[in-house]
Scaffold this motif. Structure first.
Motif, mmCIF file in Angstrom:
data_model
loop_
_atom_site.group_PDB
_atom_site.id
_atom_site.type_symbol
_atom_site.label_atom_id
_atom_site.label_comp_id
_atom_site.label_asym_id
_atom_site.label_seq_id
_atom_site.Cartn_x
_atom_site.Cartn_y
_atom_site.Cartn_z
ATOM 1 N N MET A 1 91.789 91.526 11.792
ATOM 2 C CA MET A 1 91.445 93.225 12.526
ATOM 3 C C MET A 1 92.098 93.351 13.830
ATOM 4 S SD MET A 1 87.679 93.792 13.793
ATOM 5 C CE MET A 1 87.108 95.441 14.691
ATOM 6 N N ALA A 2 92.256 92.297 14.664
ATOM 7 C CA ALA A 2 92.805 92.388 16.007
ATOM 8 C C ALA A 2 94.337 92.558 16.086
ATOM 9 C CB ALA A 2 92.350 91.501 16.829
ATOM 10 N N LEU A 3 94.969 91.963 15.038
ATOM 11 C CA LEU A 3 96.493 91.600 15.017
ATOM 12 C C LEU A 3 97.110 92.622 14.360
ATOM 13 C CD1 LEU A 3 96.894 87.993 15.837
ATOM 14 C CD2 LEU A 3 96.565 89.689 17.421
ATOM 15 N N PHE A 4 96.424 93.126 13.288
ATOM 16 C CA PHE A 4 97.257 93.901 12.249
ATOM 17 C C PHE A 4 96.208 95.314 11.873
ATOM 18 C CE2 PHE A 4 98.782 89.552 11.423
ATOM 19 C CZ PHE A 4 100.057 89.918 11.288
ATOM 20 N N ASP A 5 95.172 95.091 11.298
ATOM 21 C CA ASP A 5 94.520 96.151 10.822
ATOM 22 C C ASP A 5 94.135 97.417 11.675
ATOM 23 O OD1 ASP A 5 94.603 94.100 8.744
ATOM 24 O OD2 ASP A 5 93.242 95.614 7.443
ATOM 25 N N LEU A 6 93.743 97.005 12.694
ATOM 26 C CA LEU A 6 93.074 97.872 13.704
ATOM 27 C C LEU A 6 93.508 97.597 15.278
ATOM 28 C CD1 LEU A 6 89.595 98.028 12.503
ATOM 29 C CD2 LEU A 6 91.174 100.067 12.478
ATOM 30 N N ALA A 7 94.738 97.072 15.284
ATOM 31 C CA ALA A 7 95.329 96.615 16.334
ATOM 32 C C ALA A 7 95.529 97.738 17.338
ATOM 33 C CB ALA A 7 96.804 95.873 16.093
ATOM 34 N N THR A 8 96.062 98.598 17.268
ATOM 35 C CA THR A 8 96.362 99.546 18.197
ATOM 36 C C THR A 8 94.852 99.923 19.165
ATOM 37 O OG1 THR A 8 98.488 100.472 17.345
ATOM 38 C CG2 THR A 8 97.378 102.117 18.846
ATOM 39 N N ASP A 9 93.944 100.371 18.199
ATOM 40 C CA ASP A 9 92.529 101.067 18.622
ATOM 41 C C ASP A 9 91.867 99.841 19.126
ATOM 42 O OD1 ASP A 9 92.403 103.790 18.157
ATOM 43 O OD2 ASP A 9 92.943 102.904 15.997
ATOM 44 N N LEU A 10 91.940 98.612 18.887
ATOM 45 C CA LEU A 10 91.319 97.542 19.623
ATOM 46 C C LEU A 10 91.752 97.248 21.071
ATOM 47 C CD1 LEU A 10 88.883 95.428 18.516
ATOM 48 C CD2 LEU A 10 90.566 93.833 18.792
ATOM 49 N N GLU A 11 93.308 97.430 21.145
ATOM 50 C CA GLU A 11 94.038 97.136 22.518
ATOM 51 C C GLU A 11 93.449 98.199 23.456
ATOM 52 O OE1 GLU A 11 98.017 96.272 24.459
ATOM 53 O OE2 GLU A 11 98.155 97.721 22.662
ATOM 54 N N LEU A 12 93.416 99.679 22.657
ATOM 55 C CA LEU A 12 92.848 100.613 23.777
ATOM 56 C C LEU A 12 91.331 100.198 24.214
ATOM 57 C CD1 LEU A 12 94.313 103.964 21.966
ATOM 58 C CD2 LEU A 12 94.658 102.918 24.101
ATOM 59 N N GLY A 13 90.732 99.922 23.284
ATOM 60 C CA GLY A 13 89.220 99.430 23.496
ATOM 61 C C GLY A 13 88.928 98.335 24.590
ATOM 62 N N PHE A 14 89.916 97.529 24.636
ATOM 63 C CA PHE A 14 90.132 96.320 25.787
ATOM 64 C C PHE A 14 90.436 97.000 27.039
ATOM 65 C CE2 PHE A 14 91.173 92.656 22.313
ATOM 66 C CZ PHE A 14 89.815 92.679 22.220
ATOM 67 N N PHE A 15 91.432 97.914 26.905
ATOM 68 C CA PHE A 15 91.680 98.722 28.109
ATOM 69 C C PHE A 15 90.463 99.509 28.756
ATOM 70 C CE2 PHE A 15 96.320 98.419 27.888
ATOM 71 C CZ PHE A 15 96.482 98.458 29.071
ATOM 72 N N LEU A 16 89.751 99.988 27.923
ATOM 73 C CA LEU A 16 88.477 100.826 28.549
ATOM 74 C C LEU A 16 87.182 99.992 28.896
ATOM 75 C CD1 LEU A 16 88.103 103.750 25.772
ATOM 76 C CD2 LEU A 16 89.334 103.587 28.099
ATOM 77 N N SER A 17 87.296 98.463 28.418
ATOM 78 C CA SER A 17 86.258 97.740 28.590
ATOM 79 C C SER A 17 86.456 97.200 30.017
ATOM 80 C CB SER A 17 86.229 96.600 27.619
ATOM 81 O OG SER A 17 87.375 95.788 27.685
ATOM 82 N N TYR A 18 87.818 96.979 30.277
ATOM 83 C CA TYR A 18 88.378 96.560 31.606
ATOM 84 C C TYR A 18 87.566 97.482 32.773
ATOM 85 C CZ TYR A 18 91.479 94.683 35.173
ATOM 86 O OH TYR A 18 92.170 93.995 36.219
ATOM 87 N N TYR A 19 87.923 98.889 32.592
ATOM 88 C CA TYR A 19 87.568 99.812 33.550
ATOM 89 C C TYR A 19 86.074 99.698 33.684
ATOM 90 C CZ TYR A 19 92.368 101.370 32.695
ATOM 91 O OH TYR A 19 93.666 101.320 32.707
ATOM 92 N N ARG A 20 85.329 99.492 32.630
ATOM 93 C CA ARG A 20 83.874 99.707 32.636
ATOM 94 C C ARG A 20 83.099 98.940 33.748
ATOM 95 N NH1 ARG A 20 82.135 103.065 28.218
ATOM 96 N NH2 ARG A 20 79.974 103.432 28.177
ATOM 97 N N ASN A 21 83.901 97.824 33.987
ATOM 98 C CA ASN A 21 83.082 96.666 34.902
ATOM 99 C C ASN A 21 82.836 97.371 36.401
ATOM 100 O OD1 ASN A 21 82.685 94.426 32.960
ATOM 101 N ND2 ASN A 21 85.094 94.199 32.956
ATOM 102 N N PHE A 22 84.054 98.176 36.563
ATOM 103 C CA PHE A 22 84.030 98.741 37.840
ATOM 104 C C PHE A 22 82.939 99.761 38.046
ATOM 105 C CE2 PHE A 22 89.094 98.885 37.366
ATOM 106 C CZ PHE A 22 88.922 97.221 37.276
#
Length: 296
Positions: free
Chosen positions: A29-50
């Motif tokens: 899921m993370a490295l192939f099928d939905l890789a681009t969107d999962l990475e975007l989601g990780f970016f957004l999760s990083y900001y959310r902590n602030f």
């Protein structure tokens, strides 16, 4: 929904995945099928902590994000992807778990704070995928992702991990409802970190970085807490249209044969020739007064 045969074949595999194969299912899921969107989601999760004042204060006082925003952002992503790609119990995975435990050992915060930070990496990417990706995550993928972060939490000694994705969502929403608020520390961290997102955008779009982040977060309370501009409806509509076009194109292309991430390699200005695991992690590791006294 017509999709390329290779995408359809992988989707069938992901739909039929058995619970015991949770690590391989999440890796696909993370490295192939939905890789681009999962990475975007990780970016957004990083900001959310602030947007959580207590967490923002701890991050601000540590100084890593304000002094080395690019390294902190990329290293955080590398740690997560190393765990996904290599496996939690692989030698590389064990090194990353040890790094996480070492870094967080003397960080102030409650069990709920640590659990929230971990669950942002699950809930935020999944919600982004559900709303914006080329296909919905399968039931097996949701279970696999939840199991991955539950297992990671156990290795980080975080107790009472949610047993299901639904329970993770419930904890996440309850926590944010009580704690999301503006703080000078959180807004300063957001301001400093925007440059990381800007560096990944084509030059003409870099001045719009804050607007794009605000649009992708799609949460007025959250963006207000982070000091981001409100997003006009026209911008939101444009983003949705762009995602629809992207998804339509994606469905007609074959599944990539190279993974989204390869351990030891990182296509960034920070590590242009790759990296070794001892390069990953913060320079300022919090130390307890007791530990400092013992060394003295």
């Amino acid at each position: 929904m017509e999709i390329h045969p290779t995408l359809a074949a992988s989707l069938r595999t992901q739909q039929d995945a058995v619970p015991n194969d949770w690590e391989a299912t999440f890796r696909q899921m993370a490295l192939f099928d939905l890789a681009t969107d999962l990475e975007l989601g990780f970016f957004l999760s990083y900001y959310r902590n602030f947007a959580i004042p207590g967490i923002a204060t701890t991050l601000y006082r540590n100084g890593e994000i304000t002094q080395r925003p690019m390294k902190r952002s990329y290293d955080t992503a590398i740690v997560i992807y190393e765990l996904i790609a290599s496996g939690l119990d692989s030698s590389r995975g064990q090194e990353m778990v040890a790094l996480l435990n070492r870094v967080h050992r003397n960080v102030p915060g409650s069990r709920s704070d640590f659990l929230y930070v971990l669950l942002t990496l699950l809930v935020v990417p999944v919600r982004w995928i559900q709303a914006n990706a080329w296909r919905q995550p399968t039931s097996a993928e949701l279970k696999a992702a939840s199991r991955f972060f539950s297992e990671l939490g156990a290795r980080m000694h975080i107790t009472a991990m949610p047993a299901t994705y639904a329970q993770a969502e419930q904890f996440f929403d309850t926590y944010e409802a009580k704690r999301v608020a503006a703080s000078s520390e959180g807004q300063h961290l957001m301001e400093t970190t925007v440059q990381v997102f800007q560096s990944r955008l084509p030059a003409p779009f870099r001045p719009l970085a804050k607007q794009l982040i605000s649009t992708m977060l799609d949460d007025d309370r959250l963006t207000a807490a982070l000091g981001l501009p409100r997003t006009p409806r026209t911008v939101r509509a444009a983003l949705q249209m762009g995602l629809k076009i992207r998804n339509a194109v994606h469905r007609r292309r074959p599944l990539k044969t190279e993974p989204h991430f390869t351990p030891g390699k990182a296509g960034s200005t920070l590590y242009p020739n790759g990296y070794s695991l001892d390069q990953i992690g913060p320079i300022n590791v919090p130390v307890s007064p007791a530990a400092s006294h013992e060394r003295a």
